[in-house]
Design a protein around this motif. Structure first.
Motif, PDB file in Angstrom:
ATOM      1  N   ALA A 184       9.455  -2.639   7.944  1.00 36.22           N
ATOM      2  CA  ALA A 184      10.132  -2.095   6.955  1.00 36.22           C
ATOM      3  C   ALA A 184       9.293  -1.396   5.485  1.00 36.22           C
ATOM      4  CB  ALA A 184      11.277  -2.853   5.693  1.00 36.22           C
ATOM      5  N   ALA A 185       8.388  -1.722   4.947  1.00 35.89           N
ATOM      6  CA  ALA A 185       7.920  -1.386   3.662  1.00 35.89           C
ATOM      7  C   ALA A 185       7.301   0.324   4.021  1.00 35.89           C
ATOM      8  CB  ALA A 185       6.873  -2.511   3.516  1.00 35.89           C
ATOM      9  N   LEU A 186       6.470  -0.125   5.585  1.00 38.88           N
ATOM     10  CA  LEU A 186       5.604   1.295   6.527  1.00 38.88           C
ATOM     11  C   LEU A 186       6.579   2.614   6.440  1.00 38.88           C
ATOM     12  CD1 LEU A 186       3.951   0.204   9.434  1.00 38.88           C
ATOM     13  CD2 LEU A 186       3.113   0.814   7.461  1.00 38.88           C
ATOM     14  N   PHE A 187       8.174   2.055   6.617  1.00 35.24           N
ATOM     15  CA  PHE A 187       8.487   3.321   6.003  1.00 35.24           C
ATOM     16  C   PHE A 187       9.752   3.404   5.001  1.00 35.24           C
ATOM     17  CE2 PHE A 187       8.878   1.952  10.535  1.00 35.24           C
ATOM     18  CZ  PHE A 187       7.533   2.666  10.864  1.00 35.24           C
ATOM     19  N   LEU A 188       9.922   2.656   3.917  1.00 37.55           N
ATOM     20  CA  LEU A 188      10.276   2.516   2.700  1.00 37.55           C
ATOM     21  C   LEU A 188      10.633   3.868   2.083  1.00 37.55           C
ATOM     22  CD1 LEU A 188      12.155   1.281   1.218  1.00 37.55           C
ATOM     23  CD2 LEU A 188      10.189   0.830  -0.512  1.00 37.55           C
ATOM     24  N   ASP A 189       9.397   4.824   1.815  1.00 36.20           N
ATOM     25  CA  ASP A 189       9.037   6.214   1.516  1.00 36.20           C
ATOM     26  C   ASP A 189      10.154   7.101   1.881  1.00 36.20           C
ATOM     27  OD1 ASP A 189       8.458   5.091  -1.560  1.00 36.20           O
ATOM     28  OD2 ASP A 189       5.979   5.625   0.077  1.00 36.20           O
ATOM     29  N   HIS A 190       9.977   7.251   3.042  1.00 38.16           N
ATOM     30  CA  HIS A 190      10.582   7.826   4.444  1.00 38.16           C
ATOM     31  C   HIS A 190      11.992   7.811   3.979  1.00 38.16           C
ATOM     32  CE1 HIS A 190      11.606  10.449   7.269  1.00 38.16           C
ATOM     33  NE2 HIS A 190      12.795   9.525   7.396  1.00 38.16           N
ATOM     34  N   TRP A 191      12.451   7.417   4.308  1.00 40.42           N
ATOM     35  CA  TRP A 191      14.221   6.459   3.800  1.00 40.42           C
ATOM     36  C   TRP A 191      14.449   6.613   2.376  1.00 40.42           C
ATOM     37  CZ3 TRP A 191      16.050   7.706   7.909  1.00 40.42           C
ATOM     38  CH2 TRP A 191      14.744   7.691   9.310  1.00 40.42           C
ATOM     39  N   ARG A 192      13.987   6.212   2.250  1.00 35.70           N
ATOM     40  CA  ARG A 192      13.979   6.883   0.799  1.00 35.70           C
ATOM     41  C   ARG A 192      14.489   8.286  -0.351  1.00 35.70           C
ATOM     42  NH1 ARG A 192      10.215   3.459  -3.960  1.00 35.70           N
ATOM     43  NH2 ARG A 192      10.849   1.586  -2.384  1.00 35.70           N
ATOM     44  N   HIS A 193      13.712   8.999   0.899  1.00 36.66           N
ATOM     45  CA  HIS A 193      13.778  10.398   0.601  1.00 36.66           C
ATOM     46  C   HIS A 193      14.864  11.303   1.430  1.00 36.66           C
ATOM     47  CE1 HIS A 193      10.046   9.006  -1.785  1.00 36.66           C
ATOM     48  NE2 HIS A 193      11.321   9.720  -2.633  1.00 36.66           N
ATOM     49  N   VAL A 194      15.352  10.757   2.485  1.00 37.29           N
ATOM     50  CA  VAL A 194      16.284  11.027   2.675  1.00 37.29           C
ATOM     51  C   VAL A 194      17.887  11.503   2.608  1.00 37.29           C
ATOM     52  CG1 VAL A 194      17.681  11.302   5.371  1.00 37.29           C
ATOM     53  CG2 VAL A 194      14.769  10.063   5.106  1.00 37.29           C
ATOM     54  N   SER A 195      18.651  12.638   2.394  1.00 41.77           N
ATOM     55  CA  SER A 195      19.868  11.785   1.556  1.00 41.77           C
ATOM     56  C   SER A 195      20.887  12.518   2.767  1.00 41.77           C
ATOM     57  CB  SER A 195      20.289  13.361   1.278  1.00 41.77           C
ATOM     58  OG  SER A 195      18.997  14.869   1.942  1.00 41.77           O
TER      59      SER A 195
ATOM     60  N   MET B 181       0.573  -1.029   0.256  1.00 41.14           N
ATOM     61  CA  MET B 181      -0.302  -0.387   0.223  1.00 41.14           C
ATOM     62  C   MET B 181       0.827   1.324   0.019  1.00 41.14           C
ATOM     63  SD  MET B 181      -2.567   1.190   3.065  1.00 41.14           S
ATOM     64  CE  MET B 181      -3.875   1.511   2.505  1.00 41.14           C
ATOM     65  N   ARG B 182       0.732   2.119  -0.522  1.00 39.20           N
ATOM     66  CA  ARG B 182       1.439   3.550  -1.472  1.00 39.20           C
ATOM     67  C   ARG B 182       0.838   4.452  -0.789  1.00 39.20           C
ATOM     68  NH1 ARG B 182       5.997   3.998  -3.272  1.00 39.20           N
ATOM     69  NH2 ARG B 182       6.823   6.037  -4.628  1.00 39.20           N
ATOM     70  N   ARG B 183       1.602   5.443   0.322  1.00 42.08           N
ATOM     71  CA  ARG B 183       1.017   6.467   0.772  1.00 42.08           C
ATOM     72  C   ARG B 183       1.352   7.503   0.663  1.00 42.08           C
ATOM     73  NH1 ARG B 183       2.133   2.025   4.366  1.00 42.08           N
ATOM     74  NH2 ARG B 183       0.216   1.604   5.943  1.00 42.08           N
TER      75      ARG B 183
END
Length: 146
Positions: free
Chosen positions: A135-146, A1-3
């Motif tokens: 891990a999937a719950l937080f994936l989008d957040h961590w993907r955009h952290v530089s 599920m994408r948020r």
């Protein structure tokens, strides 16, 4: 599920808060982004089996609690996302209507039909599936952290 937005307050809920929801809370606290509040609770709190503590320690995660909690012991009105193991959410009348509910169908290792409670393989399977989903719950957040 994408948020589109990461929820700020997450509740992991199951029948007894002794196994699945406790493992999920522990792993989520281990990997969550800043400013995310993580809770777990059970409809009817039970006893934490030693196998739960052992399989968490195997992956370097400290248990988030040494005792189980009921839904009355978490700030239910502040919850944005409820991750329900099975149909536990249906037994909780105190959940706010604004809360999104995700149902995770992960077998409870304490009720594994062919295995004794002392068989760690069922607990490891549950832990590993929860680990991937958390891990999937937080994936989008961590993907955009530089």
């Amino acid at each position: 599920m994408r948020r589109t937005k990461l929820e700020q307050n997450i509740l992991f809920l199951d029948e007894d808060n002794a196994c699945l929801s406790l493992m999920a809370e522990s792993m989520a606290k281990h990997m969550s982004p800043p400013k995310i509040r993580i809770f777990s609770a059970g409809v009817k709190p039970g006893q934490i089996p030693p196998e739960v503590l052992r399989v968490l320690q195997e992956i370097g995660v400290e248990p988030s609690a040494s005792t189980t909690k009921s839904i009355d012991q978490v700030p239910a009105n502040d919850i944005d996302l409820v991750v329900s193991f099975g149909d536990a959410y249906k037994a909780c009348r105190s959940l706010p209507s604004k809360a999104k509910v995700e149902k995770w169908a992960i077998p409870n290792p304490m009720r594994a039909s062919n295995e004794s409670p002392a068989d760690l393989s069922a607990f490891r399977r549950g832990r590993d599936e929860i680990d991937q989903r958390v891990a999937a719950l937080f994936l989008d957040h961590w993907r955009h952290v530089s």
